[in-house]
Design an enzyme around this catalytic site. Structure first.
Site, mmCIF file in Angstrom:
data_model
loop_
_atom_site.group_PDB
_atom_site.id
_atom_site.type_symbol
_atom_site.label_atom_id
_atom_site.label_comp_id
_atom_site.label_asym_id
_atom_site.label_seq_id
_atom_site.Cartn_x
_atom_site.Cartn_y
_atom_site.Cartn_z
ATOM 1 N N TYR A 245 40.231 15.698 -6.349
ATOM 2 C CA TYR A 245 39.071 15.588 -7.087
ATOM 3 C C TYR A 245 38.670 14.534 -7.717
ATOM 4 O O TYR A 245 39.686 13.832 -8.356
ATOM 5 C CB TYR A 245 39.062 17.052 -7.985
ATOM 6 C CG TYR A 245 38.896 18.505 -7.354
ATOM 7 C CD1 TYR A 245 37.513 19.082 -6.957
ATOM 8 C CD2 TYR A 245 40.011 19.187 -6.744
ATOM 9 C CE1 TYR A 245 37.351 20.168 -6.534
ATOM 10 C CE2 TYR A 245 39.547 20.326 -6.143
ATOM 11 C CZ TYR A 245 38.516 21.005 -6.239
ATOM 12 O OH TYR A 245 38.578 22.128 -5.377
ATOM 13 N N TYR B 134 45.371 20.786 -1.512
ATOM 14 C CA TYR B 134 46.052 20.233 -2.831
ATOM 15 C C TYR B 134 47.031 20.851 -3.462
ATOM 16 O O TYR B 134 46.841 22.111 -3.581
ATOM 17 C CB TYR B 134 44.967 19.485 -3.644
ATOM 18 C CG TYR B 134 44.013 20.603 -4.204
ATOM 19 C CD1 TYR B 134 44.393 21.062 -5.429
ATOM 20 C CD2 TYR B 134 42.647 20.851 -3.687
ATOM 21 C CE1 TYR B 134 43.584 22.252 -5.923
ATOM 22 C CE2 TYR B 134 41.976 21.758 -4.152
ATOM 23 C CZ TYR B 134 42.321 22.282 -5.400
ATOM 24 O OH TYR B 134 41.343 23.381 -6.079
ATOM 25 N N ARG C 199 46.560 24.920 -2.540
ATOM 26 C CA ARG C 199 45.373 25.765 -2.076
ATOM 27 C C ARG C 199 44.888 25.394 -0.741
ATOM 28 O O ARG C 199 44.747 24.323 -0.409
ATOM 29 C CB ARG C 199 44.110 25.120 -3.319
ATOM 30 C CG ARG C 199 44.371 25.566 -4.605
ATOM 31 C CD ARG C 199 44.221 26.833 -4.988
ATOM 32 N NE ARG C 199 43.527 27.888 -4.236
ATOM 33 C CZ ARG C 199 42.235 28.050 -4.196
ATOM 34 N NH1 ARG C 199 41.478 27.220 -5.099
ATOM 35 N NH2 ARG C 199 41.661 29.110 -3.569
ATOM 36 N N HIS D 197 38.811 24.477 0.771
ATOM 37 C CA HIS D 197 37.880 25.170 0.328
ATOM 38 C C HIS D 197 36.762 24.197 -0.254
ATOM 39 O O HIS D 197 36.905 23.201 -1.057
ATOM 40 C CB HIS D 197 38.302 26.322 -0.735
ATOM 41 C CG HIS D 197 38.853 25.777 -1.865
ATOM 42 N ND1 HIS D 197 40.309 25.265 -1.914
ATOM 43 C CD2 HIS D 197 38.121 25.351 -3.118
ATOM 44 C CE1 HIS D 197 40.353 24.696 -3.285
ATOM 45 N NE2 HIS D 197 39.142 25.134 -3.943
ATOM 46 N N HIS E 210 33.703 25.036 -3.244
ATOM 47 C CA HIS E 210 33.327 25.949 -4.216
ATOM 48 C C HIS E 210 31.566 25.948 -4.056
ATOM 49 O O HIS E 210 30.968 24.754 -3.983
ATOM 50 C CB HIS E 210 33.568 25.251 -5.710
ATOM 51 C CG HIS E 210 34.883 25.219 -5.992
ATOM 52 N ND1 HIS E 210 35.585 26.299 -6.856
ATOM 53 C CD2 HIS E 210 35.929 24.225 -5.794
ATOM 54 C CE1 HIS E 210 37.095 25.822 -6.665
ATOM 55 N NE2 HIS E 210 37.202 24.576 -6.036
#
Lengths: 248, 221
Positions: free
Chosen positions: A113, A152, A162, A165, A167
């Site tokens: 991110y 990640y 995770r 995905h 959000h």
């Protein structure tokens, strides 16, 4: 009192919650961060009144045309597999929700991110911020061109990763419809060990998984995934009368 | 009957009709024809997707009567939560809502949108707003001035909802149907205290008895 709520002779809709066994709980022991953060007491029922059945409609003034294309940022093209993510925002009655602000945020292709607290040593991409916004059209449709996010690690438990995905944040039309959720990709091998995914009750999990769409896959350019989002709908019971015998 | 496939949606072309008075779309016989999409946490990186420059301004800067509501979010260890997001929604000073869903008509109040979004990244959130008016409670009375609040954070899988009431509205608070349903202790957790330039409202996600902190009352809406 069931069905309608009257306020000064006005009929208010009531937005139904699905039963708890079909909703994501606030806390889930295997997701460790919930231990000190998820409220422990049973929430108090708040009858839906004017504040709850209204909500902001935050429209196009905060969305720019390029916000729907996450692959072109800072003067260049993002690295990774291009994907078109599209679908419709509906309420549980099956009605489209138009003019709904849809905000997305996600990791880049390496699973990183663009955020100060993300210390995963996946490379950052100068041409990928991981942020998109779009407003649904009159039929509740939205679409984004983006990059398939990487998985990640996140330290919840040993070797915790995770699943890939995106959000999503949606307002709907009423305070009661506000939803923040995550879209997953079909067949992700990480589902089985991810407590954020596992916290969702069995029968509702599929609703968070997008569908590969050959129809919208673009020749020589991008894969496509369809994901429809369903917000709470309004109660179906007939009108009731108020104390005066009038239709409230 | 087997559960409907949530991804197999009907091809409805009738848009959502704000306040048409019609209940439902007329073709349903069961509740929850479509299963709703389950919520998920915002995770630790919400500041990427959910930051707005004008987020904290429910009322424009120069609006007469505007004030700040500031506060902190605390976890069950009594620690400040620096990665939460607060959203507020409320009536304008006349009791109207800037929403097409208000059956009395969408209100417009100069310089006011009724909604704000703030993060706690500095340790404290802040929202600039106006005192909401009193709105009907649906039971023949008026609600006390209040603000609906959503709290999102890493470690919360579904947003939690609370309400802000105001310490200087004692008479209205005493008549409020929601507050009257709560114990004195519970009620206290919903009252914003007056400060020099507005109000202070802290959120306690859980009780921390060591520090004398009570869990804020949260609502199921």
């Amino acid at each position: 009192m069931t069905g309608t709520t009257s306020a000064s002779g006005l009929i208010l809709p009531r937005y139904l919650r699905e039963p708890a066994e079909k909703r994501t709980p606030v806390g889930f022991p295997n997701y460790r961060s919930t231990a000190l953060r998820a409220p422990l007491r049973t929430p108090v029922d708040l009858p839906q009144r004017l504040t709850e059945v209204t909500g902001p409609v935050l429209g196009e003034d905060r969305v720019l045309p390029h916000d729907a294309d996450l692959t072109l940022r800072n003067g260049g093209e993002a690295v990774g597999q291009r994907i078109l993510v599209y679908g419709r925002v509906l309420d549980s009655d099956g009605r489209p929700v138009p003019d709904a602000l849809v905000e997305v945020w996600q990791a880049n292709a390496s699973g990183r991110y663009r955020h100060v607290v993300d210390t995963f040593p996946g490379p950052l991409d100068p041409h990928f911020d991981g942020l998109g916004r779009v407003v649904t059209d009159s039929l509740g449709r939205y679409e984004f061109m983006t990059i398939k996010p990487g998985a990640y690690p996140w330290g919840n438990h040993h070797n915790a990763w995770r699943p890939a995905h995106i959000h999503f944040s949606l307002f709907g039309r009423a305070f009661t419809q506000r939803l923040v959720t995550q879209m997953y990709f079909p067949g992700d091998p990480l589902f089985g060990q991810d407590p954020i995914y596992q916290a969702i009750p069995d029968e509702a999990r599929d609703r968070t998984v997008s569908r590969f769409s050959l129809e919208r896959t673009q020749d020589n350019w991008a894969l496509a995934f369809e994901w429809n989002i369903v917000l709470r709908g309004r109660e179906q019971t007939p009108f009731e009368t108020d104390d005066d015998g009038d239709v409230a | 009957m087997s559960a409907p496939n949530p991804l197999d949606v009907p091809d409805v072309t009738e848009p959502y009709q704000p306040r048409s008075g019609q209940r439902g779309s007329g073709f349903l016989t069961d509740l929850f024809q479509l299963g709703t999409t389950p919520s998920a946490t915002v995770g630790p990186y919400l500041a990427i997707g959910l930051t707005w420059e004008d987020g904290v301004w429910a009322a424009a800067e120069v609006t007469e009567g505007g004030f700040w509501i500031r506060g902190q979010v605390f976890d069950g260890a009594g620690q400040v939560v620096p990665d939460a997001m607060i959203e507020t929604w409320q009536a304008d000073p006349d009791g109207g809502f800037a929403s097409p869903e208000d059956p009395r008509g969408q209100a417009t109040y100069p310089g006011f949108r009724g909604y704000a979004r703030a993060s706690t990244i500095t340790g404290e959130y802040e929202v600039f707003t106006l005192k909401p008016g009193r709105v009907p409670d649906g039971e023949g009375g008026l609600q006390a001035p209040h603000i609906d609040v959503s709290v999102f954070a890493r470690g919360i899988l579904d947003r939690v909802v609370t309400r802000i009431y105001f310490a200087d509205e004692a008479d209205a608070n005493a008549e409020d149907a929601v507050l009257r349903g709560l114990s004195d202790e519970q009620r206290r957790t919903l009252i914003a205290e007056k400060t020099d330039d507005g109000y202070r409202f802290d959120v306690h996600l859980q009780a921390c008895t060591d520090k004398g902190m009570d869990e804020t009352v949260f609502f199921a809406v």
